[in-house]
Design an enzyme around this catalytic site. Structure first.
Site, PDB file in Angstrom:
ATOM      1  N   TYR A  48       0.847  -1.194   0.000  1.00 43.32           N
ATOM      2  CA  TYR A  48       0.000   0.000   0.000  1.00 43.32           C
ATOM      3  C   TYR A  48       0.890   1.254   0.000  1.00 43.32           C
ATOM      4  O   TYR A  48       2.048   1.209   0.430  1.00 43.32           O
ATOM      5  CB  TYR A  48      -0.902  -0.040   1.245  1.00 43.32           C
ATOM      6  CG  TYR A  48      -1.796   1.155   1.368  1.00 43.32           C
ATOM      7  CD1 TYR A  48      -2.800   1.394   0.430  1.00 43.32           C
ATOM      8  CD2 TYR A  48      -1.616   2.063   2.408  1.00 43.32           C
ATOM      9  CE1 TYR A  48      -3.604   2.527   0.537  1.00 43.32           C
ATOM     10  CE2 TYR A  48      -2.420   3.185   2.520  1.00 43.32           C
ATOM     11  CZ  TYR A  48      -3.405   3.420   1.578  1.00 43.32           C
ATOM     12  OH  TYR A  48      -4.196   4.533   1.674  1.00 43.32           O
TER      13      TYR A  48
ATOM     14  N   THR B 162       1.562   3.793   1.688  1.00 44.18           N
ATOM     15  CA  THR B 162       2.347   4.302   2.823  1.00 44.18           C
ATOM     16  C   THR B 162       3.296   3.258   3.401  1.00 44.18           C
ATOM     17  O   THR B 162       4.018   3.537   4.359  1.00 44.18           O
ATOM     18  CB  THR B 162       1.419   4.736   3.976  1.00 44.18           C
ATOM     19  OG1 THR B 162       0.644   3.602   4.372  1.00 44.18           O
ATOM     20  CG2 THR B 162       0.490   5.858   3.544  1.00 44.18           C
ATOM     21  N   LYS B 163       3.315   2.061   2.856  1.00 44.33           N
ATOM     22  CA  LYS B 163       4.133   0.998   3.445  1.00 44.33           C
ATOM     23  C   LYS B 163       5.595   1.106   3.004  1.00 44.33           C
ATOM     24  O   LYS B 163       5.933   1.932   2.164  1.00 44.33           O
ATOM     25  CB  LYS B 163       3.538  -0.374   3.107  1.00 44.33           C
ATOM     26  CG  LYS B 163       2.085  -0.540   3.580  1.00 44.33           C
ATOM     27  CD  LYS B 163       1.954  -0.640   5.106  1.00 44.33           C
ATOM     28  CE  LYS B 163       0.589  -0.279   5.621  1.00 44.33           C
ATOM     29  NZ  LYS B 163      -0.448  -1.284   5.500  1.00 44.33           N
ATOM     30  N   THR B 164       6.442   0.232   3.535  1.00 42.80           N
ATOM     31  CA  THR B 164       7.893   0.403   3.323  1.00 42.80           C
ATOM     32  C   THR B 164       8.323   0.051   1.906  1.00 42.80           C
ATOM     33  O   THR B 164       9.408   0.417   1.481  1.00 42.80           O
ATOM     34  CB  THR B 164       8.709  -0.442   4.331  1.00 42.80           C
ATOM     35  OG1 THR B 164       8.359  -1.818   4.147  1.00 42.80           O
ATOM     36  CG2 THR B 164       8.418  -0.025   5.760  1.00 42.80           C
TER      37      THR B 164
END
Ligand SMILES: *Cc1c(COP(=O)(O)O)cnc(C)c1O
Length: 386
Positions: A181, A183-185
């Site tokens: 997603y 905003t994930k790393t």
């Protein structure tokens, strides 16, 4: 929003991502194709797991994982309450019961003691969530699971890359699910990956991510008798695409570097925040490495004249965007009402939620910005202390 407002998150996008995406768009192959296969291969190499099956979200990966494990209506799935609701909702897809348990105070990871209390003959699966990127007590959880013949699906939405006792997250339990997603790393907009050492689970999830068709669309268009396929199960439309995979390929090449950058920022935050009496930080246990997806602080609101929500407004006024991870799932109206949940059963999460604020933590955050965040936090303490 002023120009130097520090957003809670900015994805790390360079010419590398842009070139990969352009290359894919020019190639004319937009859905699942060669780049998806390449991304799965390179992901597998990075994690050193046996199978990596890409899908269009963590939620899809979790759903297919439970399907592959044969979850049935009335079965119970143990999940921590301190998570995003997706961890629990996938059990509801089967009319199974998400069995919420409390977390540990210092890490906000699922409490092994609480798991033990929740296990009963209906328990089929445990889904530990690696909160903020720190692996849960996986040895203890897997031992318990083995003893009771329960399967384990790790929610590693925050934990790319992370290690537990020298082992990479993605190789430890029956199944591990990652999220890509925005905003994930590793960010591809939307996306997810299911990792497993079990070839049968991998085969089943590959079938079910694409309508239950016994050939992937990719193979359909390249094989000799290319129009022919059989539908052998009512599957889902959960496949990853080449456009997403091109972002993923570029991000994967720097996934360790990005972790290092976040770790450096976290260290600076630690140095300033650990000695403050006005907040607590998350404890990282010695035998594991967090992915540093989040940097949550827990403010001691008893020492202040403002609450957490007002604190967030004050941060915003000082040019700092933040998040809250998470409102415990047992507090969400659907889960509270449907499963008749009592806040008294979750004292740790109840205490933590009104304190939690996640600070900006991502590569590309300048040292000027890092110190602006730190100064803003301390300025609010100074202004609003009792
Ligand atoms: C983001 C997140 C998910 C859901 O991921 P999607 O890819 O958006 O489906 C699940 N669990 C946790 C802990 C998350 O943070």
């Amino acid at each position: 929003m002023s120009e130097n407002f520090i957003q809670f998150h900015r994805p790390h996008i360079t010419e590398d991502e842009i070139n990969e995406v352009v290359d894919t768009v020019r190639s004319g192959w937009l859905s699942m194709g060669p780049k998806v296969l390449k991304f799965e291969d390179e992901f597998k190499d990075l994690i050193r797991c046996k199978n990596a099956v890409s899908v269009n979200s963590w939620t899809a990966a979790g759903h297919l994982a439970l399907e592959a494990l044969g979850l049935k209506a009335g079965d119970e799935v143990i999940v921590p309450t301190m998570t995003f609701s997706a961890t629990a909702e996938i059990a509801c897809y089967f009319n199974a019961i998400p069995r919420f348990v409390d977390v540990e105070k210092d890490t906000l990871n699922i409490s092994v003691k609480e798991i033990e209390k929740a296990i009963n003959p209906k328990t089929k699966v445990i889904i530990p969530v690696h909160y903020g990127g720190q692996p849960c007590d996986m040895d203890e959880i897997n031992q318990l699971a083995k003893l009771h013949n329960i399967k384990v699906i790790e929610d590693a939405a925050h934990a790319l890359p992370a290690t537990y006792k020298g082992k990479k997250v993605g190789t430890i339990s029956d199944i591990t699910c990652f999220s890509f997603y925005a905003t994930k790393t590793l960010a591809t907009g939307e996306g997810g990956m299911l990792c497993t050492e079990d070839d049968e689970i991998a085969e089943r999830t590959k079938l079910m991510r694409m309508h239950g068709m016994n050939k992937d669309a990719w193979k359909r268009y390249t094989d000799a008798c290319s129009w022919y396929y059989e539908v052998v199960a009512p599957g889902y439309k959960y496949n990853f695409t080449d456009i997403q995979a091109s972002l993923g390929l570029a991000q994967l090449r720097k996934v360790d570097w990005m972790r290092e950058e976040r770790a450096k920022i976290a260290k600076i935050y630690d140095e300033h925040f650990m000695k403050s009496e006005y907040l607590k930080v998350i404890t990282i246990k010695e035998d594991r490495e967090t992915a540093w997806h989040l940097y949550p602080i827990k403010i001691e609101h008893e020492l202040l004249t403002i609450n957490r929500n007002q604190f967030i407004e004050e941060l915003k006024a000082r040019g700092v965007g933040v998040g809250v991870h998470f409102m415990p799932v047992h507090q969400h109206i659907y889960y509270k009402d449907t499963f008749n949940l009592n806040p008294k059963d979750f004292p740790v999460a109840e205490d933590a939620f009104p304190r939690l604020i996640s600070l900006p933590l991502y590569p590309g955050l300048t040292s000027e910005e890092i110190f602006k965040v730190i100064d803003a936090v301390f300025d609010i303490f100074k202004t609003f202390k009792k």
